[in-house]
Design a protein around this motif. Structure first.
Motif, PDB file in Angstrom:
ATOM      1  N   ALA A 116       0.810  -1.196   0.120  1.00  0.00           N
ATOM      2  CA  ALA A 116      -0.004   0.014   0.046  1.00  0.00           C
ATOM      3  C   ALA A 116       1.004   1.199   0.050  1.00  0.00           C
ATOM      4  O   ALA A 116       2.036   1.171   0.667  1.00  0.00           O
ATOM      5  N   SER A 117       0.402   2.409  -0.680  1.00  0.00           N
ATOM      6  CA  SER A 117       0.983   3.598  -0.668  1.00  0.00           C
ATOM      7  C   SER A 117       0.519   4.310   0.565  1.00  0.00           C
ATOM      8  O   SER A 117      -0.301   3.913   1.268  1.00  0.00           O
ATOM      9  N   PRO A 118       1.082   5.605   0.867  1.00  0.00           N
ATOM     10  CA  PRO A 118       0.684   6.298   2.092  1.00  0.00           C
ATOM     11  C   PRO A 118      -0.791   6.783   1.546  1.00  0.00           C
ATOM     12  O   PRO A 118      -1.457   7.247   2.773  1.00  0.00           O
ATOM     13  N   LEU A 119      -1.178   6.896   0.427  1.00  0.00           N
ATOM     14  CA  LEU A 119      -2.899   7.244   0.130  1.00  0.00           C
ATOM     15  C   LEU A 119      -3.629   5.925   0.358  1.00  0.00           C
ATOM     16  O   LEU A 119      -4.939   6.130   0.376  1.00  0.00           O
ATOM     17  N   GLY A 120      -3.062   4.966   0.612  1.00  0.00           N
ATOM     18  CA  GLY A 120      -3.942   3.728   0.785  1.00  0.00           C
ATOM     19  C   GLY A 120      -4.158   2.828  -0.185  1.00  0.00           C
ATOM     20  O   GLY A 120      -4.725   1.617  -0.335  1.00  0.00           O
ATOM     21  N   LEU A 121      -3.816   3.250  -1.592  1.00  0.00           N
ATOM     22  CA  LEU A 121      -4.296   2.559  -2.592  1.00  0.00           C
ATOM     23  C   LEU A 121      -2.794   1.699  -2.894  1.00  0.00           C
ATOM     24  O   LEU A 121      -1.544   2.025  -2.258  1.00  0.00           O
ATOM     25  N   LEU A 122      -2.927   0.698  -3.560  1.00  0.00           N
ATOM     26  CA  LEU A 122      -1.785  -0.194  -3.791  1.00  0.00           C
ATOM     27  C   LEU A 122      -1.068   0.540  -4.594  1.00  0.00           C
ATOM     28  O   LEU A 122      -1.532   1.011  -5.613  1.00  0.00           O
ATOM     29  N   ILE A 123       0.441   0.303  -4.672  1.00  0.00           N
ATOM     30  CA  ILE A 123       1.160   0.999  -5.663  1.00  0.00           C
ATOM     31  C   ILE A 123       2.235  -0.180  -6.181  1.00  0.00           C
ATOM     32  O   ILE A 123       2.551  -0.921  -5.836  1.00  0.00           O
ATOM     33  N   HIS A 124       2.128  -0.011  -7.810  1.00  0.00           N
ATOM     34  CA  HIS A 124       3.043  -0.786  -8.480  1.00  0.00           C
ATOM     35  C   HIS A 124       4.365  -0.240  -8.807  1.00  0.00           C
ATOM     36  O   HIS A 124       4.449   0.943  -9.063  1.00  0.00           O
ATOM     37  N   PRO A 125       5.322  -1.059  -8.939  1.00  0.00           N
ATOM     38  CA  PRO A 125       6.671  -0.497  -9.089  1.00  0.00           C
ATOM     39  C   PRO A 125       6.896   0.012 -10.304  1.00  0.00           C
ATOM     40  O   PRO A 125       7.724   1.095 -10.573  1.00  0.00           O
ATOM     41  N   GLU A 126       6.101  -0.279 -11.469  1.00  0.00           N
ATOM     42  CA  GLU A 126       6.145   0.361 -12.662  1.00  0.00           C
ATOM     43  C   GLU A 126       5.059   1.488 -13.098  1.00  0.00           C
ATOM     44  O   GLU A 126       5.372   2.467 -13.448  1.00  0.00           O
ATOM     45  N   TYR A 127       3.933   1.118 -12.760  1.00  0.00           N
ATOM     46  CA  TYR A 127       2.704   1.703 -13.143  1.00  0.00           C
ATOM     47  C   TYR A 127       2.274   2.719 -11.956  1.00  0.00           C
ATOM     48  O   TYR A 127       1.443   3.227 -12.053  1.00  0.00           O
ATOM     49  N   GLY A 128       2.769   2.462 -10.790  1.00  0.00           N
ATOM     50  CA  GLY A 128       2.474   3.427  -9.612  1.00  0.00           C
ATOM     51  C   GLY A 128       1.193   3.228  -9.413  1.00  0.00           C
ATOM     52  O   GLY A 128       0.782   2.165  -9.180  1.00  0.00           O
ATOM     53  N   LEU A 129       0.445   4.263  -9.123  1.00  0.00           N
ATOM     54  CA  LEU A 129      -0.774   4.282  -8.751  1.00  0.00           C
ATOM     55  C   LEU A 129      -2.126   4.351  -9.726  1.00  0.00           C
ATOM     56  O   LEU A 129      -3.168   4.134  -9.454  1.00  0.00           O
ATOM     57  N   TRP A 130      -1.403   3.912 -11.063  1.00  0.00           N
ATOM     58  CA  TRP A 130      -2.332   3.975 -12.250  1.00  0.00           C
ATOM     59  C   TRP A 130      -2.618   2.692 -12.550  1.00  0.00           C
ATOM     60  O   TRP A 130      -2.298   2.210 -13.610  1.00  0.00           O
ATOM     61  N   GLN A 131      -3.032   1.863 -11.725  1.00  0.00           N
ATOM     62  CA  GLN A 131      -3.655   0.383 -11.977  1.00  0.00           C
ATOM     63  C   GLN A 131      -4.931  -0.064 -11.220  1.00  0.00           C
ATOM     64  O   GLN A 131      -4.974   0.709 -10.038  1.00  0.00           O
ATOM     65  N   ALA A 132      -5.597  -0.941 -11.553  1.00  0.00           N
ATOM     66  CA  ALA A 132      -6.785  -1.464 -10.583  1.00  0.00           C
ATOM     67  C   ALA A 132      -6.885  -2.822 -10.766  1.00  0.00           C
ATOM     68  O   ALA A 132      -6.415  -3.327 -11.988  1.00  0.00           O
ATOM     69  N   PHE A 133      -7.585  -3.348 -10.112  1.00  0.00           N
ATOM     70  CA  PHE A 133      -8.195  -4.688 -10.096  1.00  0.00           C
ATOM     71  C   PHE A 133      -9.847  -4.806 -10.265  1.00  0.00           C
ATOM     72  O   PHE A 133     -10.587  -3.804  -9.343  1.00  0.00           O
ATOM     73  N   ARG A 134     -10.244  -5.325 -11.202  1.00  0.00           N
ATOM     74  CA  ARG A 134     -11.982  -5.144 -11.615  1.00  0.00           C
ATOM     75  C   ARG A 134     -12.358  -6.378 -11.045  1.00  0.00           C
ATOM     76  O   ARG A 134     -13.706  -6.299 -11.125  1.00  0.00           O
ATOM     77  N   GLY A 135     -11.525  -7.613 -10.787  1.00  0.00           N
ATOM     78  CA  GLY A 135     -12.491  -8.799 -10.207  1.00  0.00           C
ATOM     79  C   GLY A 135     -11.462  -9.843 -10.036  1.00  0.00           C
ATOM     80  O   GLY A 135     -10.191  -9.748 -10.096  1.00  0.00           O
ATOM     81  N   ASN A 151       9.108  -7.489  -5.386  1.00  0.00           N
ATOM     82  CA  ASN A 151       8.901  -5.986  -5.626  1.00  0.00           C
ATOM     83  C   ASN A 151       9.338  -5.163  -4.536  1.00  0.00           C
ATOM     84  O   ASN A 151       9.050  -5.431  -3.571  1.00  0.00           O
ATOM     85  N   ASN A 152      10.436  -4.160  -4.832  1.00  0.00           N
ATOM     86  CA  ASN A 152      10.620  -3.461  -3.912  1.00  0.00           C
ATOM     87  C   ASN A 152       9.646  -2.217  -3.737  1.00  0.00           C
ATOM     88  O   ASN A 152       8.890  -1.730  -4.614  1.00  0.00           O
ATOM     89  N   HIS A 153       9.406  -2.070  -2.482  1.00  0.00           N
ATOM     90  CA  HIS A 153       8.022  -0.946  -2.252  1.00  0.00           C
ATOM     91  C   HIS A 153       8.823   0.482  -2.635  1.00  0.00           C
ATOM     92  O   HIS A 153       9.524   0.937  -1.965  1.00  0.00           O
ATOM     93  N   PRO A 154       8.094   1.014  -3.729  1.00  0.00           N
ATOM     94  CA  PRO A 154       8.672   2.377  -4.270  1.00  0.00           C
ATOM     95  C   PRO A 154       8.548   3.584  -3.383  1.00  0.00           C
ATOM     96  O   PRO A 154       9.354   4.390  -3.477  1.00  0.00           O
ATOM     97  N   CYS A 155       7.709   3.609  -2.217  1.00  0.00           N
ATOM     98  CA  CYS A 155       7.598   4.461  -1.498  1.00  0.00           C
ATOM     99  C   CYS A 155       8.795   4.616  -0.334  1.00  0.00           C
ATOM    100  O   CYS A 155       8.979   5.553   0.075  1.00  0.00           O
ATOM    101  N   ASP A 156       9.455   3.488  -0.113  1.00  0.00           N
ATOM    102  CA  ASP A 156      10.556   3.196   0.596  1.00  0.00           C
ATOM    103  C   ASP A 156      11.607   4.329   0.531  1.00  0.00           C
ATOM    104  O   ASP A 156      12.491   4.881   1.221  1.00  0.00           O
ATOM    105  N   SER A 157      11.899   4.531  -1.002  1.00  0.00           N
ATOM    106  CA  SER A 157      12.842   5.228  -1.430  1.00  0.00           C
ATOM    107  C   SER A 157      12.471   6.697  -1.768  1.00  0.00           C
ATOM    108  O   SER A 157      13.040   7.561  -2.303  1.00  0.00           O
ATOM    109  N   CYS A 158      11.354   7.194  -1.553  1.00  0.00           N
ATOM    110  CA  CYS A 158      10.565   8.359  -1.876  1.00  0.00           C
ATOM    111  C   CYS A 158      10.690   9.186  -0.451  1.00  0.00           C
ATOM    112  O   CYS A 158       9.673   8.864   0.342  1.00  0.00           O
TER     113      CYS A 158
END
Length: 228
Positions: A116-135, A151-158
């Motif tokens: 999870a990102s600090p916004l609560g949304l899951l974050i992808h190492p390449e696509y960031g917050l611009w991804q979703a699960f539909r089912g 996957n390294n958590h991208p927020c750790d280095s931000c």
């Protein structure tokens, strides 16, 4: 995702025209509370289904042209597509909006190794917050999955974490989301920037900015949230 079981290739081919992709999966273990299938037995495997960036937007908007009366169009479209795909590949579709609610976020973390990102949304190492699960697709047999990459958590280095300092009403504090405060702001004239261009906090994340949703997709999601 890398395919080991042939069913993954079949799912991929069935989802492709809709801008969707299989996004990992796993086999339920003896300690999991596996969901029940329609015939009563517990599911053996689950394949998560979602998208990256705006891949779903062209097929969804085309579908929507003839479904203007739908109150929840994206959910309705997702259910229509995934129910058909499930029937074609011998699975059963389940959705985040349906009761009893399935632990989709936990499944997604397990299937793709996301955090999870600090916004609560899951974050992808390449696509960031611009991804979703539909089912997801449930199966009554064991599916062989390739291991997902570590996957390294991208927020750790931000260091600056601009997502936490961009919201005009400080709706995010890294531990929660002030939903009512955000919606109240969006209903006022000054909320027009967010309503028209997308969530400023989400847009501030430096990861995967090139995959940000198209402007009309941003407006669609903001309107759905504001009036949800």
């Amino acid at each position: 995702m890398t395919a080991i079981d042939p069913i993954i290739d079949q799912i991929t081919a069935a989802l492709e025209p809709h801008g969707l992709v299989p996004r990992g999966g796993f086999v339920f273990g003896p300690d999991d509370d596996a969901p029940r299938l329609s015939h009563g037995a517990a599911a053996c495997s689950v394949v998560l289904v979602g998208h990256f960036g705006s891949s779903i937007w062209p097929p969804f908007t085309q579908w929507r042209q003839s479904h203007r009366d739908q109150p929840d169009p994206l959910d309705t479209w997702s259910k229509e597509v995934l129910t058909d795909v499930a029937g074609a590949v011998g699975g059963q579709a389940v959705f985040p909006s349906d009761k009893p609610y399935m632990p989709f976020q936990q499944w997604a973390k397990r299937a793709e190794g996301l955090s999870a990102s600090p916004l609560g949304l899951l974050i992808h190492p390449e696509y960031g917050l611009w991804q979703a699960f539909r089912g997801a697709l449930l199966f009554d047999r064991i599916i062989r999955f390739a291991p997902h990459p570590s996957n390294n958590h991208p927020c750790d280095s931000c260091v600056e974490k601009p997502c936490l300092h961009t919201c005009p009403v400080d709706a995010f504090d890294g531990t929660g989301f002030a939903v009512d405060r955000c919606r109240s702001y969006l209903a006022r004239p000054e909320g027009a920037l967010c309503m028209g261009g997308g969530c400023l906090a989400r847009l501030a994340c430096p990861v995967g900015q090139e995959h940000a949703y198209m402007p009309d997709q941003q407006r669609f999601h903001m309107a759905a949230f504001a009036h949800g």
